[in-house]
Motif scaffolding. Structure first.
Motif: not given
Length: 357
Positions: A209-231
């Motif tokens: 049930x919480x898999x999406x939270x861990x996926x979102x956490x990883x993507x958010x960490x990457x975007x914030x660390x690298x100052x990038x955005x995703x479409x």
């Protein structure tokens, strides 16, 4: 003697009368530059050009990332702003499941941009190990891509996996595997020990049930660390319902998708949904309206105006005025039917038919 093909060679015809929707995309990029999320919805009847619009936007992103000629966006340090891009088409039935949806996006982001989804990968592997404790998860050679499945296969007791990156009191085989781990795994483990510990003691159903939270956490960490955005593009949105259009399913079939998008509402992420129908999000209740705020922007795509339809026909060498009029009237400006008429015209079926009109 070679036989000529009955069907004409596929060609990409001019992309016309969609400036409004392209501009909406540019405007949305300005929004996510400010570390906000945005959901663009392009909806219209089948064949109206939603998928073609999605492909044209993908080309804009690709050109921007390759040459930075189309447009330029700067982050706070004035360095070039890189846009990550991934697509899921719900026309493929398998992709309509939450966990498979996340896997597809993970694979695209990882394969194209090298993003590591360590937390999601560990949670996903742990879930499958809990569901199938006696089945070996990975039968291939040790590799970085399936490191978690190997560690879970080797570990005799899942309750002791919390120290998987500490080669003390572990089997020789596990110690050998740990020794070969890249530094990124060790850094991830040090930062996320609490998450790892909680995951290990969770039931399989709760992890799923919480898999999406861990996926979102990883993507958010990457975007914030690298100052990038995703479409992230989602095509054929209406396919989520299949043949089930009951009232009970209207808000339940896409509930998991709502949650996954909501998890990234505070991140630099642009979601683009293409479908025959517009999501009813923010319409069901005041709570929904409060959650989504002004993040959803809806655009209905309609048929091409007569002027643009005629220009398209002329570009495709359909020059007879009476045939143009007949095609435009019959197609009602829907690009799919315009394209079909052009193809039929070129194999000399249409001229004979339309001369009778």
């Amino acid at each position: 003697m070679a036989c000529a093909s009955f069907f004409p060679e596929e060609e990409e015809r001019p992309f016309v009368d969609r400036e409004e929707f392209i501009q909406a995309f540019y405007n949305a990029l300005e929004t996510i530059k400010e570390k906000e999320a945005k959901i663009l919805v392009y909806h219209g009847i089948a064949g109206i050009g939603k998928t073609r619009l999605r492909r044209e936007i993908s080309k804009i992103i690709e050109k921007y990332n390759d040459s930075n000629r189309n447009f330029r966006i700067y982050n706070e340090s004035n360095s070039n702003f890189h846009i990550l891009c991934a697509t899921v088409d719900f026309e493929t039935e398998e992709f309509r499941q939450s966990d498979k949806f996340l896997e597809i996006l993970r694979d695209q982001f990882q394969g194209e941009y090298g993003i590591k989804f360590h937390t999601f990968d560990f949670a996903h592997a742990l879930y499958w190990k809990k569901v199938n404790p006696r089945i070996t998860l990975c039968k291939e050679n040790d590799s970085e891509d399936n490191i978690f499945t190997h560690l879970l296969d080797i570990g005799d007791d899942l309750s002791n996996i919390g120290g998987i990156f500490n080669p003390v009191n572990v089997s020789i085989k596990m110690a050998k595997l740990i020794k070969r781990l890249p530094d990124s795994y060790r850094e991830w483990e040090l930062k996320n020990r609490d998450k790892i510990s909680r995951l290990i003691h969770m039931e399989a159903a709760e992890i799923k049930r919480q898999l999406y939270l861990y996926w979102a956490y990883d993507l958010r960490e990457y975007l914030q660390k690298n100052s990038e955005s995703a479409v992230i593009f989602i095509d054929s949105y209406e396919a989520l319902w299949g043949n089930d259009r009951s009232l009970a399913s209207l808000s339940s079939k896409d509930e998991w998708l709502r949650k996954e998008i909501q998890t990234l509402l505070s991140s630099s992420c642009l979601w683009i949904l293409c479908g025959q129908e517009s999501p009813r999000w923010a319409e069901d209740s005041n709570t929904e309206k409060a959650i989504w705020g002004n993040s959803i922007e809806r655009h209905e795509i309609k048929g091409l105006p007569e002027e643009h339809a005629r220009n398209l026909l002329k570009h495709s060498d359909v020059l007879e005025n009476n045939i143009q009029t007949a095609i435009i009237s019959g197609s009602e400006g829907v690009p799919y039917y315009l394209d079909l008429s052009i193809d039929l015209y070129r194999i000399e079926l249409m001229p004979k038919s339309f001369k009778m009109l």
